[in-house]
Design a protein around this motif. Sequence first.
Motif, PDB file in Angstrom:
ATOM      1  N   LYS A   1      59.677  98.393  77.660  1.00 25.11           N
ATOM      2  CA  LYS A   1      59.509  99.963  77.334  1.00 25.11           C
ATOM      3  C   LYS A   1      60.958 100.681  77.287  1.00 25.11           C
ATOM      4  O   LYS A   1      61.312 100.977  78.392  1.00 25.11           O
ATOM      5  CB  LYS A   1      58.881 100.456  78.418  1.00 25.11           C
ATOM      6  N   VAL A   2      61.302 100.466  76.241  1.00 26.52           N
ATOM      7  CA  VAL A   2      62.860 101.206  75.913  1.00 26.52           C
ATOM      8  C   VAL A   2      62.998 102.215  75.075  1.00 26.52           C
ATOM      9  O   VAL A   2      64.103 102.917  74.845  1.00 26.52           O
ATOM     10  CB  VAL A   2      63.660 100.206  75.386  1.00 26.52           C
ATOM     11  N   PHE A   3      61.909 102.753  74.439  1.00 23.13           N
ATOM     12  CA  PHE A   3      61.741 103.921  73.509  1.00 23.13           C
ATOM     13  C   PHE A   3      61.253 104.964  74.208  1.00 23.13           C
ATOM     14  O   PHE A   3      60.400 105.270  74.663  1.00 23.13           O
ATOM     15  CB  PHE A   3      60.843 103.466  72.487  1.00 23.13           C
ATOM     16  N   LEU A   4      62.479 106.114  74.412  1.00 25.59           N
ATOM     17  CA  LEU A   4      62.133 107.343  75.084  1.00 25.59           C
ATOM     18  C   LEU A   4      61.391 108.156  74.041  1.00 25.59           C
ATOM     19  O   LEU A   4      62.046 108.551  72.929  1.00 25.59           O
ATOM     20  CB  LEU A   4      63.422 107.917  75.663  1.00 25.59           C
ATOM     21  N   ILE A   5      60.398 108.774  74.386  1.00 25.99           N
ATOM     22  CA  ILE A   5      59.813 109.932  73.812  1.00 25.99           C
ATOM     23  C   ILE A   5      59.284 111.035  74.589  1.00 25.99           C
ATOM     24  O   ILE A   5      58.476 110.992  75.239  1.00 25.99           O
ATOM     25  CB  ILE A   5      58.509 109.477  72.843  1.00 25.99           C
ATOM     26  N   ASN A   6      60.294 112.097  74.437  1.00 20.18           N
ATOM     27  CA  ASN A   6      60.096 113.089  75.209  1.00 20.18           C
ATOM     28  C   ASN A   6      58.925 114.117  75.070  1.00 20.18           C
ATOM     29  O   ASN A   6      58.608 114.578  75.957  1.00 20.18           O
ATOM     30  CB  ASN A   6      61.426 113.976  75.349  1.00 20.18           C
ATOM     31  N   ASN A   7      58.414 114.069  74.054  1.00 17.42           N
ATOM     32  CA  ASN A   7      57.366 115.188  73.628  1.00 17.42           C
ATOM     33  C   ASN A   7      56.018 114.162  73.505  1.00 17.42           C
ATOM     34  O   ASN A   7      55.919 113.369  72.573  1.00 17.42           O
ATOM     35  CB  ASN A   7      57.532 115.851  72.472  1.00 17.42           C
ATOM     36  N   PRO A   8      55.000 114.224  74.386  1.00 19.69           N
ATOM     37  CA  PRO A   8      53.687 113.810  74.145  1.00 19.69           C
ATOM     38  C   PRO A   8      53.210 113.966  72.871  1.00 19.69           C
ATOM     39  O   PRO A   8      52.164 113.228  72.430  1.00 19.69           O
ATOM     40  CB  PRO A   8      52.803 114.048  75.433  1.00 19.69           C
ATOM     41  N   GLU A   9      53.668 114.926  72.050  1.00 13.71           N
ATOM     42  CA  GLU A   9      52.717 115.204  70.835  1.00 13.71           C
ATOM     43  C   GLU A   9      52.965 114.416  69.777  1.00 13.71           C
ATOM     44  O   GLU A   9      52.070 114.021  69.068  1.00 13.71           O
ATOM     45  CB  GLU A   9      53.277 116.697  70.518  1.00 13.71           C
ATOM     46  N   ILE A  10      53.883 113.564  69.968  1.00 11.07           N
ATOM     47  CA  ILE A  10      54.499 112.468  69.124  1.00 11.07           C
ATOM     48  C   ILE A  10      53.573 111.281  69.001  1.00 11.07           C
ATOM     49  O   ILE A  10      53.058 110.635  68.330  1.00 11.07           O
ATOM     50  CB  ILE A  10      56.078 112.255  69.159  1.00 11.07           C
TER      51      ILE A  10
ATOM     52  N   ARG B 236      57.168 108.377  79.858  1.00 11.92           N
ATOM     53  CA  ARG B 236      57.907 108.517  78.689  1.00 11.92           C
ATOM     54  C   ARG B 236      58.472 107.520  77.943  1.00 11.92           C
ATOM     55  O   ARG B 236      59.033 107.953  76.923  1.00 11.92           O
ATOM     56  CB  ARG B 236      58.573 109.803  78.690  1.00 11.92           C
ATOM     57  N   ARG B 237      58.484 106.403  78.445  1.00 14.93           N
ATOM     58  CA  ARG B 237      59.126 105.038  77.818  1.00 14.93           C
ATOM     59  C   ARG B 237      57.849 104.331  77.150  1.00 14.93           C
ATOM     60  O   ARG B 237      56.863 103.915  77.950  1.00 14.93           O
ATOM     61  CB  ARG B 237      59.955 104.493  78.686  1.00 14.93           C
ATOM     62  N   TYR B 238      58.077 103.684  75.789  1.00 14.05           N
ATOM     63  CA  TYR B 238      57.252 102.923  75.207  1.00 14.05           C
ATOM     64  C   TYR B 238      57.794 101.725  74.587  1.00 14.05           C
ATOM     65  O   TYR B 238      59.156 101.612  74.596  1.00 14.05           O
ATOM     66  CB  TYR B 238      56.375 103.651  73.973  1.00 14.05           C
ATOM     67  N   SER B 239      57.016 100.726  74.541  1.00 14.16           N
ATOM     68  CA  SER B 239      57.624  99.444  73.989  1.00 14.16           C
ATOM     69  C   SER B 239      57.341  99.546  72.475  1.00 14.16           C
ATOM     70  O   SER B 239      56.327 100.326  71.994  1.00 14.16           O
ATOM     71  CB  SER B 239      56.703  98.310  74.589  1.00 14.16           C
ATOM     72  N   PHE B 240      57.812  98.382  71.534  1.00 12.18           N
ATOM     73  CA  PHE B 240      57.737  98.304  70.353  1.00 12.18           C
ATOM     74  C   PHE B 240      56.203  97.987  69.887  1.00 12.18           C
ATOM     75  O   PHE B 240      55.651  98.588  68.996  1.00 12.18           O
ATOM     76  CB  PHE B 240      58.537  97.324  69.734  1.00 12.18           C
ATOM     77  N   SER B 241      55.623  97.059  70.561  1.00 11.65           N
ATOM     78  CA  SER B 241      54.422  96.632  70.491  1.00 11.65           C
ATOM     79  C   SER B 241      53.498  97.864  70.697  1.00 11.65           C
ATOM     80  O   SER B 241      52.303  97.926  70.030  1.00 11.65           O
ATOM     81  CB  SER B 241      54.021  95.400  71.496  1.00 11.65           C
ATOM     82  N   ARG B 242      53.657  98.721  71.692  1.00  6.38           N
ATOM     83  CA  ARG B 242      52.778  99.895  71.848  1.00  6.38           C
ATOM     84  C   ARG B 242      52.655 100.734  70.608  1.00  6.38           C
ATOM     85  O   ARG B 242      51.742 101.350  70.320  1.00  6.38           O
ATOM     86  CB  ARG B 242      53.253 100.457  73.320  1.00  6.38           C
ATOM     87  N   LEU B 243      53.950 100.813  70.096  1.00  8.77           N
ATOM     88  CA  LEU B 243      54.230 102.003  68.940  1.00  8.77           C
ATOM     89  C   LEU B 243      53.751 101.250  67.722  1.00  8.77           C
ATOM     90  O   LEU B 243      53.654 101.864  66.860  1.00  8.77           O
ATOM     91  CB  LEU B 243      55.715 102.484  69.023  1.00  8.77           C
TER      92      LEU B 243
ATOM     93  N   LEU C 170      71.286 103.242  75.323  1.00 16.15           N
ATOM     94  CA  LEU C 170      71.470 104.822  75.803  1.00 16.15           C
ATOM     95  C   LEU C 170      70.727 105.365  74.612  1.00 16.15           C
ATOM     96  O   LEU C 170      69.898 106.398  75.010  1.00 16.15           O
ATOM     97  CB  LEU C 170      72.673 105.189  75.887  1.00 16.15           C
ATOM     98  N   GLN C 171      70.946 104.952  73.488  1.00 20.76           N
ATOM     99  CA  GLN C 171      70.468 105.797  72.443  1.00 20.76           C
ATOM    100  C   GLN C 171      68.842 105.501  72.083  1.00 20.76           C
ATOM    101  O   GLN C 171      68.152 106.552  72.090  1.00 20.76           O
ATOM    102  CB  GLN C 171      70.898 105.172  71.012  1.00 20.76           C
ATOM    103  N   PHE C 172      68.432 104.452  72.721  1.00 23.34           N
ATOM    104  CA  PHE C 172      66.940 103.976  72.654  1.00 23.34           C
ATOM    105  C   PHE C 172      66.385 104.999  74.004  1.00 23.34           C
ATOM    106  O   PHE C 172      65.130 105.752  73.839  1.00 23.34           O
ATOM    107  CB  PHE C 172      66.807 102.720  72.826  1.00 23.34           C
ATOM    108  N   SER C 173      66.790 104.507  74.988  1.00 21.59           N
ATOM    109  CA  SER C 173      65.931 104.818  76.140  1.00 21.59           C
ATOM    110  C   SER C 173      66.766 105.848  77.121  1.00 21.59           C
ATOM    111  O   SER C 173      66.172 106.377  78.159  1.00 21.59           O
ATOM    112  CB  SER C 173      65.970 103.510  77.243  1.00 21.59           C
TER     113      SER C 173
END
Length: 693
Positions: free
Chosen positions: A149-158, A170-177, A118-121
């Motif tokens: 894809k478990v990392f929620l990033i709400n703002n695309p600027e990040i 809005r959800r990304y994988s560790f390999s993508r990040l 829940l904290q991640f995604s």
Amino acid sequence: MLNSKPETRNSSQREPNGKQIQNSKFKYFKPVVSSFKYLGLNIVSDFGFRISDFCRRLLFCLFLVAITTVPAFAQQVCDLGPSVQPRKLRSLEHFGALAVLNDGRVKPVDTYARTLLLQFSGKTSFDRKPAVEWLGRLLFAPQTTRDDKVFLINNPEIATGMGIEAEPHRRYSFSRLQPGLAKLDELAEMADKINEKERSVVEQEVLRVYRNLVVYDKHSRVFSFAFPSPEFDIASPEVVKALELPEGQKAFSFYDIASRADRLRELTGRLEKKKSADWPARDKELFQLANTLFHWSLDYSDLPFTVVPAGDSSEDWSSPMDAVNRGFSDPKIREEIARLRDMMVYYWNGEQLQFDLAVRSFGHSVLNRVDPARKKAVGKIPLELFYNKANLFLWAKLFYAMAFFIFLWSFFPGGARPVWRRAAFFSVVAGLVPHALALALRIIIMARPPVSNLYETFIFVSMITVIAGIIIELVNKRWVGNLVASVCGFVFLMIASKFAAEGDTLQMLVAVLNSNFWLGTHVLSITTGYSGVCVAGLIGHLYILQRIKYPGDKAALESTYHQLIGALGFGLMMTFLGTTLGGIWADQSWGRFWGWDPKENGALLIVLWCAIIFHAKVGRFVGPLGLAAGSVVGIIVVMWAWFGVNLLSVGLHSYGFTSGVATGLLVYVLAELAFLAICVPLALKIPLPRREG
């Protein structure tokens, strides 16, 4: 069949030791070149290996040789690659029932997994599978989660700032990040330097994403002690035989070498009498193993997933790797570490029965070692597992929503209104059953009244408003109770869901609330008062709309008006009682009855507002319409006193979840004021055939 399975690792992901993290807070993902700063330390590890003065001198000699070849202690682990997958287990049910100490509370791994995901995604499941299955992959086979894809990033600027393309969902994988982690380090370091109260939404999001990635990476290292690593490869069969390791095997893990620490100490103890230049190849390899063992014990420390109680105190629990470092000399802890390693092996081999037996054996050992208080908490884990699985509040919301729609359907032309209204009533009662059961389970699990944080106050107030609606319907039988129960029950549970998305809701008490007696008197009274005022506010809305739509229905208007007075009077009485009890509690805890704390002022404001409305009625300054409008404003006052004052972040009562509620609260206040500005003048323009009360 596998003896163990390694995890993917590279030097750019190497975790710094605890001191480096403290001194360089935002360098976690930057490439790290090992140093020899530990040469001056005299460390005793609990697995029995001492780095003494003579060893430090010998280490230095060995380091002079090592530094001319490859960077030392990069701590790479064998890379299986994402294509290598463990054999699938049918279930992780028993693993989810293990006890873990987190945030001061013993909870099941199932709850821990839900909270982490829940904290991640922002979700409690991944790919329609339970969170505990995803956590199992993260712990036992971390390389298989790199593309999740478990990392929620709400703002695309990040994402843009990290140099990666924004995802539409809005959800990304560790390999993508991963390619942008160094840039994220820089962004987080800059954001952290800004005062917390002055950070923008984007800056707060940067820190949230950064911390989530660090937590993820640390969890991927929890079972690193059991994975073979190139740093523990042994080329010499003579060394393998001397350490009594399996012959014919060259790849070993930290656990394999640590479990032979006594033998390793014995073999290296005589090196003190020799010069390092005179060491044979076997002795150099033995000493290299000892040296690597020592540095791993430093670098892989303070990891999460604390499931192993300390040998001397069940208050201090450790992660598996930390337990190896600190308590491996304890036979019971050593046996538990062996069971944890077995879990990893059986997980990879897909051996369900063996895995379950290892889990149950480990859990039984932990239960026998903890103190009575912790043992009692572990004994409540089955209840919490049922609470998680049943999802009782979801069922309550469904029944309340169904009751509301049935209520609306009863007003369609040709509908059998009494039948449908009775159906709505029974739907409300059906929703109350799982609602009350969920609250009862929370009380049993936490051994306290269910009003210790904002989430719990919302679900408690929701239940009180539903009970109030049922009572109104039983007494008056004019559908108002169905409306109150269904709307309040559903809306407050939906608001509670927002707070549930911010973490574990079964939290330990904050210091200011650490008293079951006052929780059961002051807090229950004050929140019951909130319920009464909110019910009165909803009925106030209904009365105003009735005045506009059915001005000639005197009986309906009078009935609604009397229910409004009753609910408002109940809210005033309970709020006054709760405020008085709170003053007594404050006198006992802080030595003063009243301190003009924002929360105290909020409770007083509710009492004063309700009293003003009633005095205005008695003095004939307002009529029924004015009383209804005042009750609507009363909800605004309650919302400010309830959680609006927490936004100030001042005062002794500033606790609970409050992030992100300011905008919602402002929108609600503006909507209510717009309702009054539009509807009250409309109601005043419509003449009544006779005064209704």
